[in-house]
Design an enzyme around this catalytic site. Structure first.
Site, PDB file in Angstrom:
ATOM      1  N   GLY A  39       1.112  -1.095  -0.233  1.00  0.00           N
ATOM      2  CA  GLY A  39      -0.202  -0.132  -0.075  1.00  0.00           C
ATOM      3  C   GLY A  39       0.382   1.179  -0.170  1.00  0.00           C
ATOM      4  O   GLY A  39       2.026   1.296  -0.710  1.00  0.00           O
ATOM      5  N   CYS A  40       0.492   2.404   0.824  1.00  0.00           N
ATOM      6  CA  CYS A  40       1.104   3.593   0.677  1.00  0.00           C
ATOM      7  C   CYS A  40       2.400   3.362   1.196  1.00  0.00           C
ATOM      8  O   CYS A  40       2.253   2.633   2.598  1.00  0.00           O
ATOM      9  CB  CYS A  40       0.276   4.548   0.872  1.00  0.00           C
ATOM     10  SG  CYS A  40       0.822   6.612   0.980  1.00  0.00           S
ATOM     11  N   PHE A  41       3.411   3.532   0.637  1.00  0.00           N
ATOM     12  CA  PHE A  41       4.258   3.618   1.446  1.00  0.00           C
ATOM     13  C   PHE A  41       4.449   4.879   2.890  1.00  0.00           C
ATOM     14  O   PHE A  41       5.626   4.524   3.762  1.00  0.00           O
ATOM     15  CB  PHE A  41       5.500   3.744   1.003  1.00  0.00           C
ATOM     16  CG  PHE A  41       6.000   4.613  -0.307  1.00  0.00           C
ATOM     17  CD1 PHE A  41       5.523   6.377   0.211  1.00  0.00           C
ATOM     18  CD2 PHE A  41       6.709   5.442  -1.237  1.00  0.00           C
ATOM     19  CE1 PHE A  41       5.219   7.993  -0.547  1.00  0.00           C
ATOM     20  CE2 PHE A  41       7.122   6.473  -2.341  1.00  0.00           C
ATOM     21  CZ  PHE A  41       5.837   7.603  -2.343  1.00  0.00           C
ATOM     22  N   TRP A  42       4.153   5.448   3.041  1.00  0.00           N
ATOM     23  CA  TRP A  42       3.710   5.901   4.158  1.00  0.00           C
ATOM     24  C   TRP A  42       3.473   6.200   5.598  1.00  0.00           C
ATOM     25  O   TRP A  42       4.252   5.330   6.662  1.00  0.00           O
ATOM     26  CB  TRP A  42       3.052   7.646   4.254  1.00  0.00           C
ATOM     27  CG  TRP A  42       3.323   8.571   3.046  1.00  0.00           C
ATOM     28  CD1 TRP A  42       4.305   8.575   2.011  1.00  0.00           C
ATOM     29  CD2 TRP A  42       2.590  10.022   2.448  1.00  0.00           C
ATOM     30  NE1 TRP A  42       4.791   9.884   1.697  1.00  0.00           N
ATOM     31  CE2 TRP A  42       2.898  10.737   1.654  1.00  0.00           C
ATOM     32  CE3 TRP A  42       1.154   9.528   2.322  1.00  0.00           C
ATOM     33  CZ2 TRP A  42       2.216  11.753   1.063  1.00  0.00           C
ATOM     34  CZ3 TRP A  42       0.095  10.949   1.833  1.00  0.00           C
ATOM     35  CH2 TRP A  42       1.187  11.705   0.812  1.00  0.00           C
TER      36      TRP A  42
END
Length: 190
Positions: free
Chosen positions: A23-26
């Protein structure tokens, strides 16, 4: 502009890399920054065909790259198996090209392995997760391709933007889940 880290880029002496997309790397970056034995976490792009990808083109699904984190860790403190156990708790490995409202191949569940030992451990952990999961696990295990560092504004994003909407509603719950599930693996200075 993204910075290329060739396949031969090496971690510091005695350390190893793990490269994960979930998913989102953040989200992944924020969690792994708190893990004892992790010495560096960097957001980036991997697994696509475009050289020097940028955030916009990756998010638009035009590059083939996944948003990933490259984790440098000290195996004397945390094992690769533990890195993966955390990974499978903080993202959903059963949704193809999707994590929550983030949809597209850039959000796929993928483990980019750096050697044969990592491949073996990844296969073992996936098999264990699959036994417990009511849905099929779709996480891909692939050799680590060229890695591109994401733009500076995406590094340590949650640390710099904890009250931004996405961070408050998506990233923070994953960090909290890690803290509750893996309290013994949390850095003491975080």
């Amino acid at each position: 502009m993204s910075i290329q880290h060739p396949l031969g880029a090496a971690p510091r002496a005695g350390h190893c890399f793990a490269t994960l997309g979930g998913g989102c790397f953040w989200c992944l970056e924020a969690v792994y920054m708190e893990v004892a034995g992790v010495v560096d976490v960097e957001s980036g792009y991997s697994g696509g065909q475009t050289e020097r990808p940028d955030y916009r083109s990756v998010c638009e699904g035009r590059t083939g790259h996944a948003e990933v984190v490259r984790i440098e860790f000290d195996p004397a403190v945390i094992s690769y198996r533990q890195i993966l156990e955390i990974f499978f708790v903080i993202h959903d490995p059963t949704t193809l090209n999707r994590q929550g409202n983030d949809v597209g191949t850039q959000y796929r569940s993928v483990i980019f392995i750096h050697d044969a030992d990592q491949a073996h451990i990844a296969d073992e952990v996936i098999a264990e997760v699959a036994v417990q999961s009511p849905e099929p696990v779709v996480t891909a295990v692939l050799p680590a391709p060229v890695y591109w560092r994401a733009e500076t504004g995406h590094q340590e994003y949650f640390a710099h933007n904890p009250h931004a909407g996405y961070c408050a509603f998506v990233v923070a719950p994953k960090v909290d889940k890690f803290r509750k599930t893996f309290a013994a693996l949390k850095k003491t200075n975080v």
